[in-house]
Design a protein around this motif. Structure first.
Motif, PDB file in Angstrom:
ATOM      1  N   ARG A   1       0.868  -1.014   0.024  1.00  0.00           N
ATOM      2  CA  ARG A   1      -0.059  -0.002  -0.247  1.00  0.00           C
ATOM      3  C   ARG A   1       1.086   1.620  -0.045  1.00  0.00           C
ATOM      4  N   GLU A   2       2.256   1.057   0.291  1.00  0.00           N
ATOM      5  CA  GLU A   2       2.929   2.246   0.612  1.00  0.00           C
ATOM      6  C   GLU A   2       3.818   2.521  -0.334  1.00  0.00           C
ATOM      7  N   ARG A   3       3.874   1.706  -1.161  1.00  0.00           N
ATOM      8  CA  ARG A   3       4.912   1.632  -2.055  1.00  0.00           C
ATOM      9  C   ARG A   3       4.195   1.108  -4.064  1.00  0.00           C
ATOM     10  N   GLU A   4       4.197   1.935  -4.988  1.00  0.00           N
ATOM     11  CA  GLU A   4       3.830   1.808  -5.899  1.00  0.00           C
ATOM     12  C   GLU A   4       4.989   1.073  -6.777  1.00  0.00           C
ATOM     13  N   ASP A   5       5.543   0.627  -6.729  1.00  0.00           N
ATOM     14  CA  ASP A   5       6.415  -0.404  -7.438  1.00  0.00           C
ATOM     15  C   ASP A   5       6.503  -1.675  -6.897  1.00  0.00           C
ATOM     16  N   CYS A   6       5.282  -2.038  -6.693  1.00  0.00           N
ATOM     17  CA  CYS A   6       5.121  -3.576  -6.062  1.00  0.00           C
ATOM     18  C   CYS A   6       3.967  -3.885  -6.364  1.00  0.00           C
ATOM     19  N   THR A   7       3.817  -5.493  -6.336  1.00  0.00           N
ATOM     20  CA  THR A   7       2.578  -5.886  -6.588  1.00  0.00           C
ATOM     21  C   THR A   7       2.399  -7.272  -5.290  1.00  0.00           C
ATOM     22  N   LEU A   8       2.034  -7.768  -4.437  1.00  0.00           N
ATOM     23  CA  LEU A   8       1.812  -8.899  -4.058  1.00  0.00           C
ATOM     24  C   LEU A   8      -0.036 -10.131  -4.294  1.00  0.00           C
ATOM     25  N   THR A   9       1.389 -10.864  -4.566  1.00  0.00           N
ATOM     26  CA  THR A   9       0.333 -12.863  -4.682  1.00  0.00           C
ATOM     27  C   THR A   9       0.277 -13.563  -4.019  1.00  0.00           C
ATOM     28  N   VAL A  10      -0.468 -13.882  -3.352  1.00  0.00           N
ATOM     29  CA  VAL A  10      -0.310 -14.853  -2.265  1.00  0.00           C
ATOM     30  C   VAL A  10      -0.914 -15.919  -3.327  1.00  0.00           C
ATOM     31  N   VAL A  11       0.179 -16.709  -3.040  1.00  0.00           N
ATOM     32  CA  VAL A  11       0.246 -18.386  -3.703  1.00  0.00           C
ATOM     33  C   VAL A  11      -0.483 -19.573  -2.476  1.00  0.00           C
ATOM     34  N   SER A  12      -1.915 -19.939  -2.812  1.00  0.00           N
ATOM     35  CA  SER A  12      -1.808 -21.275  -1.812  1.00  0.00           C
ATOM     36  C   SER A  12      -2.711 -22.110  -2.520  1.00  0.00           C
ATOM     37  N   ARG A  13      -2.587 -23.422  -1.667  1.00  0.00           N
ATOM     38  CA  ARG A  13      -3.539 -24.347  -1.909  1.00  0.00           C
ATOM     39  C   ARG A  13      -4.164 -24.509  -1.226  1.00  0.00           C
ATOM     40  N   TYR A  14      -4.611 -23.443  -0.032  1.00  0.00           N
ATOM     41  CA  TYR A  14      -5.276 -23.619   0.927  1.00  0.00           C
ATOM     42  C   TYR A  14      -6.666 -22.467   0.868  1.00  0.00           C
ATOM     43  N   ALA A  15      -7.313 -23.107   0.364  1.00  0.00           N
ATOM     44  CA  ALA A  15      -9.236 -21.888   0.463  1.00  0.00           C
ATOM     45  C   ALA A  15      -8.348 -20.732   1.640  1.00  0.00           C
ATOM     46  N   GLY A  16      -9.005 -21.595   2.501  1.00  0.00           N
ATOM     47  CA  GLY A  16      -9.066 -20.197   4.012  1.00  0.00           C
ATOM     48  C   GLY A  16      -8.097 -19.265   3.215  1.00  0.00           C
ATOM     49  N   VAL A  17      -6.704 -20.233   3.610  1.00  0.00           N
ATOM     50  CA  VAL A  17      -5.257 -18.949   3.006  1.00  0.00           C
ATOM     51  C   VAL A  17      -5.831 -17.524   1.864  1.00  0.00           C
TER      52      VAL A  17
END
Length: 189
Positions: free
Chosen positions: A42-58
């Motif tokens: 949220r504080e940086r414009e040069d980044c993306t974030l992706t969560v990689v998980s096999r768990y539906a809850g995560v």
């Protein structure tokens, strides 16, 4: 662009149950890292974030945070499958970087990850977080190394690549940041 892949698909064999959902200091283990990374992005414009998980809850937890989440259905076969699922979700361009952050390091700080992101510069192929001589996670790779990362097999991560002489070392703020949870007993540390 710097793409952060938050790897949250581990098998938790030594823990005995899904450690990522185990509560530590009032919230699920994975939420410590997710909350920190979401704040950073949220504080940086040069980044993306992706969560990689096999768990539906995560994945649901990530999406409730407004964070993109991708399924990694073959992760039980090993870390290389989680890495590939994450890379497949990205649109990597020349000059981009990928940062791999594991979900079982609850004490990793925004400052240390920001220092790692700041190491991404032309000519840098890879970087890793260390404390003194102790090497750990997270790790950063230039987009040109994506084919080598995709070629990993089984439970193999990018450790062999990181042994290269051209790996930039980024100091963590404390040794505790490199601490990861593998067993229920580790939660006492």
């Amino acid at each position: 662009m710097k793409h952060i892949l938050f790897l949250a698909s581990g098998n938790s064999r030594r823990f005995g149950e899904n450690k990522l959902l185990h509560v530590l200091d009032g919230k699920s283990l994975y939420r410590h890292g997710l909350d920190m990374l979401a704040q950073l992005v949220r504080e940086r414009e040069d980044c993306t974030l992706t969560v990689v998980s096999r768990y539906a809850g995560v994945r649901a937890g990530a999406e409730s945070h407004g964070v993109r989440a991708v399924d990694s259905p073959e992760s039980e076969k090993g870390l290389s499958y989680t890495i590939r699922a994450g890379l497949d979700a990205l649109d990597l361009q020349d000059g981009d970087f990928v940062v791999f952050v594991v979900a079982d390091q609850p004490y990793l700080t925004v400052e240390t990850v920001a220092h790692l992101l700041n190491a991404a510069a032309p000519g840098v192929r890879m970087a890793r977080v260390v404390f003194g001589e102790r090497r750990g996670n997270p790790n950063l790779f230039c987009a040109a190394l994506a084919p080598a990362l995709r070629a990993l097999e089984g439970d193999e991560g990018g450790r062999e690549l990181l042994r290269g002489a051209d790996c930039v070392l980024v100091q963590a703020g404390s040794e505790r940041e490199l601490y990861d949870v593998d067993t229920e007993g580790d939660l006492d540390g």
